[in-house]
Motif scaffolding. Structure first.
Motif, mmCIF file in Angstrom:
data_model
loop_
_atom_site.group_PDB
_atom_site.id
_atom_site.type_symbol
_atom_site.label_atom_id
_atom_site.label_comp_id
_atom_site.label_asym_id
_atom_site.label_seq_id
_atom_site.Cartn_x
_atom_site.Cartn_y
_atom_site.Cartn_z
ATOM 1 N N PRO A 135 4.092 3.178 -3.415
ATOM 2 C CA PRO A 135 4.176 4.355 -4.288
ATOM 3 C C PRO A 135 4.786 5.581 -3.616
ATOM 4 O O PRO A 135 5.382 6.423 -4.297
ATOM 5 C CB PRO A 135 2.708 4.606 -4.674
ATOM 6 N N PHE A 143 -9.646 3.843 -2.448
ATOM 7 C CA PHE A 143 -8.979 2.555 -2.233
ATOM 8 C C PHE A 143 -9.975 1.419 -2.030
ATOM 9 O O PHE A 143 -9.575 0.308 -1.656
ATOM 10 C CB PHE A 143 -8.037 2.644 -1.036
ATOM 11 N N LEU A 187 0.810 -1.212 0.000
ATOM 12 C CA LEU A 187 0.000 0.000 0.000
ATOM 13 C C LEU A 187 0.849 1.270 0.000
ATOM 14 O O LEU A 187 0.502 2.266 -0.629
ATOM 15 C CB LEU A 187 -0.935 0.006 1.221
ATOM 16 N N LEU A 235 -8.446 8.959 -5.515
ATOM 17 C CA LEU A 235 -7.879 8.510 -4.232
ATOM 18 C C LEU A 235 -8.872 7.603 -3.513
ATOM 19 O O LEU A 235 -9.110 7.722 -2.305
ATOM 20 C CB LEU A 235 -7.510 9.713 -3.351
ATOM 21 N N TYR A 267 -1.561 7.003 -7.078
ATOM 22 C CA TYR A 267 -2.576 5.990 -6.787
ATOM 23 C C TYR A 267 -3.680 5.985 -7.864
ATOM 24 O O TYR A 267 -3.617 5.216 -8.810
ATOM 25 C CB TYR A 267 -3.143 6.212 -5.385
ATOM 26 N N ASN A 268 -4.682 6.824 -7.713
ATOM 27 C CA ASN A 268 -5.746 6.895 -8.708
ATOM 28 C C ASN A 268 -6.378 8.284 -8.634
ATOM 29 O O ASN A 268 -6.254 8.976 -7.626
ATOM 30 C CB ASN A 268 -6.794 5.793 -8.503
ATOM 31 N N MET A 323 -5.468 1.198 4.282
ATOM 32 C CA MET A 323 -4.547 2.296 3.980
ATOM 33 C C MET A 323 -4.443 3.260 5.162
ATOM 34 O O MET A 323 -3.352 3.727 5.509
ATOM 35 C CB MET A 323 -5.012 3.032 2.722
#
Length: 424
Positions: free
Chosen positions: A318, A375, A315, A373, A369-370, A382
């Motif tokens: 990154p 998850f 997790l 954000l 991440y994306n 996280m």
């Protein structure tokens, strides 16, 4: 009767079969063991009453006495399970006996006390076998098996203590986590319900220098509790100073968590052990010893398993490509963003940062991440990973943990500090 939860794997099954044969229990039907296990608590109480008055038991330290009495009860249950052809419960009696030797620090007093305790157990059971409907027909086999069980157990335990220092760490490791039964018994015996604030340290195996303030009138409360497990040392004390390595040349990691009340020791142990294993896995590299103040553990219930370490590593991977200061700043922003789900302006106000700085952080985090954000099912995991590791990253960066990185601190938003979850 055997249930599905008691079905061991093939290696344990073979070990139990071989041990039953060595003890001479093959001719004894399993229902005899069921009969013994049902009365095990009463047998334990009777043995403990006698052992408590034995001079060899009184010669032990108070901590070792508590552990020995607990071990006697576990030995009665373990022997009954072997007769019943069921796997023993954890922790094993052998491991508990080794723990007594470590706590006492001297082999001979432990040898005498353990021998006397098992001799008392044999005397009690000799009078018991003829009174039981099923066991009476196998009195001779049961007495011989108990004698062999006690002799084998004591010999292996004392021999293991002598060679423990010479055995490589990898060979001492076992499947599963370190048991806390004996540790919690010592804590309860030492401090009971007193409103004391304790510190729990875990350290990698190796020589440590435990400096404690000794008061002749309060020796029990001043002396730390020290337990050596399969791959680390656990120390509980009222002194917030963590133990330090005797030799600076020997690699050493010390993680101290506290203060925590007596009832919080199990959670403190799991938290400190998980932090230690995260450091060993390279997730963080703070200066040792690490002293982390955790007033409340809040909703975090960590599990110091290999799966948890790998989950947290994945997790946070990154964020690992940034420098220590930038990594900590990004982690603080992400932590608060997940907790509050507020706007960039709201985050900037709570983090005491310029809004443009927070906007830049969010842009970087979305790239890592994306875009949202989000998850999904890993949202709580996280948050847990950030709560655990961010204080370590703060120390690694040379600063004190940021106020928003305190575990268990209630923050505004839709996450309650009373939620509970496990990793994973």
């Amino acid at each position: 009767m055997n249930d599905h939860q008691d079905r061991p794997d093939i290696r344990l099954r073979r070990r139990i079969t071989r041990l039953r044969a060595d003890l001479g229990l093959v001719p004894v039907p399993a229902h005899v063991g069921t009969e013994l296990r049902e009365i095990a608590p009463r047998v334990s109480e009777q043995v403990v009453r006698v052992v408590r008055r034995d001079p060899t038991h009184l010669a032990l330290s108070p901590d070792a006495q508590v552990l020995l009495l607990s071990t006697v009860g576990r030995a009665v249950d373990e022997f009954a399970r072997l007769v019943e052809d069921r796997p023993p419960r954890a922790p094993a009696v052998e491991a508990m006996l080794i723990e007594i030797v470590h706590v006492e620090g001297q082999l001979e007093p432990c040898r005498a006390a353990v021998h006397a305790a098992f001799q008392t157990l044999r005397e009690v059971t000799r009078a018991l076998w003829p009174q039981l409907p099923h066991a009476r027909s196998f009195s001779a086999q049961l007495d011989l098996a108990l004698s062999r069980y006690a002799g084998r157990l004591c010999a292996r335990t004392m021999a293991a203590h002598r060679v423990a220092a010479a055995v490589p760490t990898d060979r001492r490791r076992r499947d599963g986590e370190a048991h806390l039964d004996g540790l919690l018994s010592l804590v309860e015996h030492r401090w009971g319900a007193h409103p004391v604030q304790l510190y729990l340290s875990v350290t990698t195996l190796g020589a440590v220098d435990i400096r404690s303030r000794r008061d002749p009138d309060h020796r029990d409360t001043a002396r730390p509790i020290r337990i050596i497990t399969t791959d680390h040392v656990v120390i509980i004390t009222e002194d917030p100073t963590p133990p330090r390595p005797i030799s600076a040349a020997q690699p050493h990691i010390v993680v101290c968590v506290g203060p925590t009340p007596v009832s919080g020791i199990p959670l403190a142990h799991d938290t400190a052990l998980l932090l230690l294993r995260l450091i060993r896995a390279g997730v963080a590299a703070p200066p040792s010893p690490v002293l982390i103040e955790v007033p409340e553990f809040g909703f975090l219930h960590p599990s110091p398993s290999e799966a948890s370490v790998q989950k947290i590593t994945d997790l946070l991977l990154p964020l690992g490509g940034h420098g220590t200061h930038r990594r900590s700043a990004l982690a603080r922003t992400l932590q608060l963003c997940l907790r509050t789900a507020t706007t960039a302006q709201g985050l900037a106000k709570q983090l005491a940062m310029h809004p443009q700085t927070v906007h830049n952080h969010l842009t970087i985090l979305r790239t890592l991440y994306n875009p949202n954000l989000d998850f999904a099912e890993d949202n709580l995991s996280m948050q847990a990973a950030l709560n655990l590791v961010l204080p370590l990253w703060e120390l690694e960066a040379g600063g004190r943990p940021h106020p928003s990185a305190q575990n268990g601190k209630k923050l505004p938003g839709n996450r309650s500090a009373t939620e509970t979850f496990d990793l994973p």
